[in-house]
Design a protein around this motif. Structure first.
Motif, PDB file in Angstrom:
ATOM      1  N   PRO A  15       0.815  -1.052   0.061  1.00 13.27           N
ATOM      2  CA  PRO A  15      -0.086  -0.260  -0.002  1.00 13.27           C
ATOM      3  C   PRO A  15       0.864   1.258   0.036  1.00 13.27           C
ATOM      4  CG  PRO A  15      -0.593  -1.744   1.740  1.00 13.27           C
ATOM      5  CD  PRO A  15       0.548  -2.076   1.245  1.00 13.27           C
ATOM      6  N   LYS A  19       0.296   2.204  -6.931  1.00  8.59           N
ATOM      7  CA  LYS A  19       0.049   1.266  -8.018  1.00  8.59           C
ATOM      8  C   LYS A  19      -1.165   1.930  -8.732  1.00  8.59           C
ATOM      9  CE  LYS A  19      -1.217  -1.832  -5.006  1.00  8.59           C
ATOM     10  NZ  LYS A  19      -0.783  -1.422  -3.702  1.00  8.59           N
ATOM     11  N   THR A  37      -9.838  -3.724  -7.483  1.00 11.11           N
ATOM     12  CA  THR A  37     -10.782  -4.093  -6.357  1.00 11.11           C
ATOM     13  C   THR A  37     -11.170  -2.882  -5.385  1.00 11.11           C
ATOM     14  OG1 THR A  37      -9.018  -5.336  -5.600  1.00 11.11           O
ATOM     15  CG2 THR A  37     -10.869  -6.544  -6.822  1.00 11.11           C
ATOM     16  N   GLY A  38      -9.966  -2.162  -4.995  1.00  8.58           N
ATOM     17  CA  GLY A  38     -10.074  -1.049  -3.942  1.00  8.58           C
ATOM     18  C   GLY A  38     -11.151   0.003  -4.615  1.00  8.58           C
ATOM     19  N   PHE A  41     -14.779  -1.463  -4.557  1.00  6.87           N
ATOM     20  CA  PHE A  41     -15.154  -1.346  -3.344  1.00  6.87           C
ATOM     21  C   PHE A  41     -15.500   0.196  -2.839  1.00  6.87           C
ATOM     22  CE2 PHE A  41     -12.587  -5.479  -2.275  1.00  6.87           C
ATOM     23  CZ  PHE A  41     -13.874  -6.241  -2.535  1.00  6.87           C
ATOM     24  N   ARG A  42     -14.587   1.176  -2.878  1.00  2.89           N
ATOM     25  CA  ARG A  42     -14.984   2.586  -2.401  1.00  2.89           C
ATOM     26  C   ARG A  42     -16.204   2.995  -3.102  1.00  2.89           C
ATOM     27  NH1 ARG A  42      -9.276   2.148  -1.763  1.00  2.89           N
ATOM     28  NH2 ARG A  42      -8.731   2.533  -3.952  1.00  2.89           N
ATOM     29  N   ILE A  59     -12.908  -2.467   5.474  1.00  2.00           N
ATOM     30  CA  ILE A  59     -11.880  -1.463   4.818  1.00  2.00           C
ATOM     31  C   ILE A  59     -11.171  -0.677   5.799  1.00  2.00           C
ATOM     32  CG2 ILE A  59     -11.528   0.094   2.770  1.00  2.00           C
ATOM     33  CD1 ILE A  59     -13.235  -1.795   0.970  1.00  2.00           C
ATOM     34  N   GLU A  63      -8.427  -4.302   6.920  1.00  2.00           N
ATOM     35  CA  GLU A  63      -8.395  -5.757   6.862  1.00  2.00           C
ATOM     36  C   GLU A  63      -8.906  -6.145   5.651  1.00  2.00           C
ATOM     37  OE1 GLU A  63     -10.348  -7.202  10.431  1.00  2.00           O
ATOM     38  OE2 GLU A  63      -8.704  -6.415  11.478  1.00  2.00           O
ATOM     39  N   VAL A  65     -11.191  -7.761   2.703  1.00  2.00           N
ATOM     40  CA  VAL A  65     -12.420  -8.363   2.413  1.00  2.00           C
ATOM     41  C   VAL A  65     -12.546  -9.964   2.348  1.00  2.00           C
ATOM     42  CG1 VAL A  65     -14.539  -8.364   0.623  1.00  2.00           C
ATOM     43  CG2 VAL A  65     -13.168  -6.173   1.501  1.00  2.00           C
ATOM     44  N   THR A  70     -14.559 -11.113  -2.751  1.00  2.00           N
ATOM     45  CA  THR A  70     -13.988 -10.485  -3.587  1.00  2.00           C
ATOM     46  C   THR A  70     -13.646 -11.387  -4.909  1.00  2.00           C
ATOM     47  OG1 THR A  70     -12.557  -9.648  -1.750  1.00  2.00           O
ATOM     48  CG2 THR A  70     -11.461  -9.505  -3.771  1.00  2.00           C
ATOM     49  N   GLY A  91      -4.506  -4.560  -7.388  1.00  2.00           N
ATOM     50  CA  GLY A  91      -4.983  -4.904  -5.769  1.00  2.00           C
ATOM     51  C   GLY A  91      -5.651  -6.453  -5.922  1.00  2.00           C
ATOM     52  N   TYR A  92      -5.726  -7.064  -6.886  1.00  2.00           N
ATOM     53  CA  TYR A  92      -6.282  -8.518  -6.924  1.00  2.00           C
ATOM     54  C   TYR A  92      -5.478  -9.269  -7.759  1.00  2.00           C
ATOM     55  CZ  TYR A  92      -9.508 -12.351  -7.424  1.00  2.00           C
ATOM     56  OH  TYR A  92      -9.759 -13.661  -7.379  1.00  2.00           O
ATOM     57  N   ARG A  94      -4.662 -10.922  -3.820  1.00  2.00           N
ATOM     58  CA  ARG A  94      -3.817 -10.439  -2.966  1.00  2.00           C
ATOM     59  C   ARG A  94      -3.748 -11.503  -1.720  1.00  2.00           C
ATOM     60  NH1 ARG A  94      -5.432  -4.945  -2.713  1.00  2.00           N
ATOM     61  NH2 ARG A  94      -4.665  -3.614  -0.895  1.00  2.00           N
ATOM     62  N   GLN A  98      -6.733 -16.159  -3.380  1.00  2.00           N
ATOM     63  CA  GLN A  98      -7.228 -15.506  -4.666  1.00  2.00           C
ATOM     64  C   GLN A  98      -6.682 -15.752  -5.859  1.00  2.00           C
ATOM     65  OE1 GLN A  98      -7.338 -11.249  -3.687  1.00  2.00           O
ATOM     66  NE2 GLN A  98      -8.744 -11.429  -1.911  1.00  2.00           N
ATOM     67  N   ARG A 137      -9.138   9.542   2.767  1.00  2.00           N
ATOM     68  CA  ARG A 137      -9.260   8.185   2.599  1.00  2.00           C
ATOM     69  C   ARG A 137      -9.587   7.548   4.005  1.00  2.00           C
ATOM     70  NH1 ARG A 137      -6.644   3.968  -1.685  1.00  2.00           N
ATOM     71  NH2 ARG A 137      -6.668   2.641   0.107  1.00  2.00           N
ATOM     72  N   ARG A 148      -2.358  -2.169   7.441  1.00  2.00           N
ATOM     73  CA  ARG A 148      -2.353  -2.666   5.977  1.00  2.00           C
ATOM     74  C   ARG A 148      -1.140  -3.158   5.541  1.00  2.00           C
ATOM     75  NH1 ARG A 148      -4.307   2.678   4.295  1.00  2.00           N
ATOM     76  NH2 ARG A 148      -3.804   1.960   2.037  1.00  2.00           N
TER      77      ARG A 148
HETATM   78  P1  ADP Z   1      -3.913   0.096  -1.161  1.00  2.00           P
HETATM   79  O1  ADP Z   1      -3.209   1.009  -1.596  1.00  2.00           O
HETATM   80  O2  ADP Z   1      -3.902  -0.034   0.651  1.00  2.00           O
HETATM   81  O3  ADP Z   1      -3.314  -1.299  -1.775  1.00  2.00           O
HETATM   82  P2  ADP Z   1      -6.565  -0.661  -2.420  1.00  2.00           P
HETATM   83  O4  ADP Z   1      -7.260   0.482  -2.732  1.00  2.00           O
HETATM   84  O5  ADP Z   1      -5.989  -1.821  -3.126  1.00  2.00           O
HETATM   85  O6  ADP Z   1      -5.455   0.082  -1.443  1.00  2.00           O
HETATM   86  O7  ADP Z   1      -7.216  -1.595  -1.154  1.00  2.00           O
HETATM   87  C1  ADP Z   1      -7.987  -0.871  -0.299  1.00  2.00           C
HETATM   88  C2  ADP Z   1      -8.482  -1.899   0.553  1.00  2.00           C
HETATM   89  O8  ADP Z   1      -9.670  -2.572  -0.213  1.00  2.00           O
HETATM   90  C3  ADP Z   1      -7.810  -2.979   1.362  1.00  2.00           C
HETATM   91  O9  ADP Z   1      -7.219  -2.701   2.520  1.00  2.00           O
HETATM   92  C4  ADP Z   1      -8.698  -4.144   1.562  1.00  2.00           C
HETATM   93  O10 ADP Z   1      -9.557  -3.865   2.621  1.00  2.00           O
HETATM   94  C5  ADP Z   1      -9.806  -3.610   0.248  1.00  2.00           C
HETATM   95  N1  ADP Z   1      -9.210  -4.726  -0.821  1.00  2.00           N
HETATM   96  C6  ADP Z   1      -8.805  -4.471  -2.037  1.00  2.00           C
HETATM   97  N2  ADP Z   1      -8.524  -5.504  -2.665  1.00  2.00           N
HETATM   98  C7  ADP Z   1      -8.907  -6.498  -2.128  1.00  2.00           C
HETATM   99  C8  ADP Z   1      -8.570  -7.858  -2.514  1.00  2.00           C
HETATM  100  N3  ADP Z   1      -7.974  -8.266  -3.316  1.00  2.00           N
HETATM  101  N4  ADP Z   1      -9.038  -9.020  -1.343  1.00  2.00           N
HETATM  102  C9  ADP Z   1      -9.682  -8.257  -0.170  1.00  2.00           C
HETATM  103  N5  ADP Z   1      -9.725  -7.082   0.077  1.00  2.00           N
HETATM  104  C10 ADP Z   1      -9.620  -6.221  -0.788  1.00  2.00           C
END
Ligand code: ADP
Length: 199
Positions: A15, A19, A37-38, A41-42, A59, A63, A65, A70, A91-92, A94, A98, A137, A148
């Protein structure tokens, strides 16, 4: 379909390594969608969807997801038409689980290259604290940032060796200007992808 008509890429790294910024540039260069994936989710959290409500607290604690949820979201996203000729995942996967789920989704084919964006821990924490001021954020508080990083070290770092064994890892130094890093990535990816074609 012949083997090399698709470009399936992944960017991985701690993190704060940058990326998301680089993902946009890589996707534009290779003409594939960036799938984060982040971001998914956001967007669901800010849209107040049932998925957003389900993942928000997880999130905000920094932690992961659950894999099952996911995996389902990514499987659904990869069936959309714009991903047919390839994609850049950010982000996937992770976790090791997965990775196996993604292998199943790709149905016998595999990722073509994995960019590992490297940055040292102090640098990434400093960057994330700065981003917290700019973007606000919810998972960018100091405690959550550290958590993280720990989650990354425990659950995601083991993937590096796995992709290295598969011969698709492209390690890139993430330190420097956005453009300098982008150029390193482009050079590394071009070399990896042309090696693939000539095999
Ligand atoms: P970072 O810069 O922290 O890597 P991301 O935007 O990729 O930020 O992810 C933010 C959050 O979204 C993670 O801390 C996690 O809670 C959730 N998340 C994102 N991708 C995944 C994944 N592949 N599996 C599980 N949780 C995920």
């Amino acid at each position: 379909m012949t083997q090399n008509t698709t470009t399936r890429l992944l960017i991985i790294g701690p993190p704060g390594a940058g990326k998301g910024t680089q993902a946009g540039k890589i996707a534009a260069r290779y003409g594939v969608p960036a799938i984060s994936t982040g971001d998914i989710f956001r967007a669901n959290i800010s849209g107040g969807t049932p998925l957003g409500q389900q993942v928000q607290a997880i999130i905000e604690r920094g932690e992961l997801v659950p894999d099952e949820l996911t995996n389902e979201i990514v499987a659904d996203r990869l069936t959309q038409e714009d991903a047919a000729a390839g994609f850049l995942l950010d982000g996937y996967p992770r976790t090791v689980d997965q990775v196996h789920a993604l292998d199943g989704m790709l149905d016998g084919s595999s990722l073509d290259a994995v960019v590992l964006l490297e940055a040292d821990a102090d640098e990434v924490v400093a960057r994330l604290l700065k981003r917290a001021e700019l973007e606000g954020r919810a998972d960018d508080t100091e405690d959550v940032i550290r958590h993280r990083q720990d989650v990354y070290a425990e659950q995601t770092a083991p993937l590096i060796e796995l992709f290295s064994e598969r011969g698709i890892l492209v390690p890139v130094d993430g330190l420097g200007t956005v453009d300098a890093v982008a150029e390193r990535i482009a050079n590394g990816l071009d070399a990896q992808l042309s090696a693939r074609v000539s095999h």
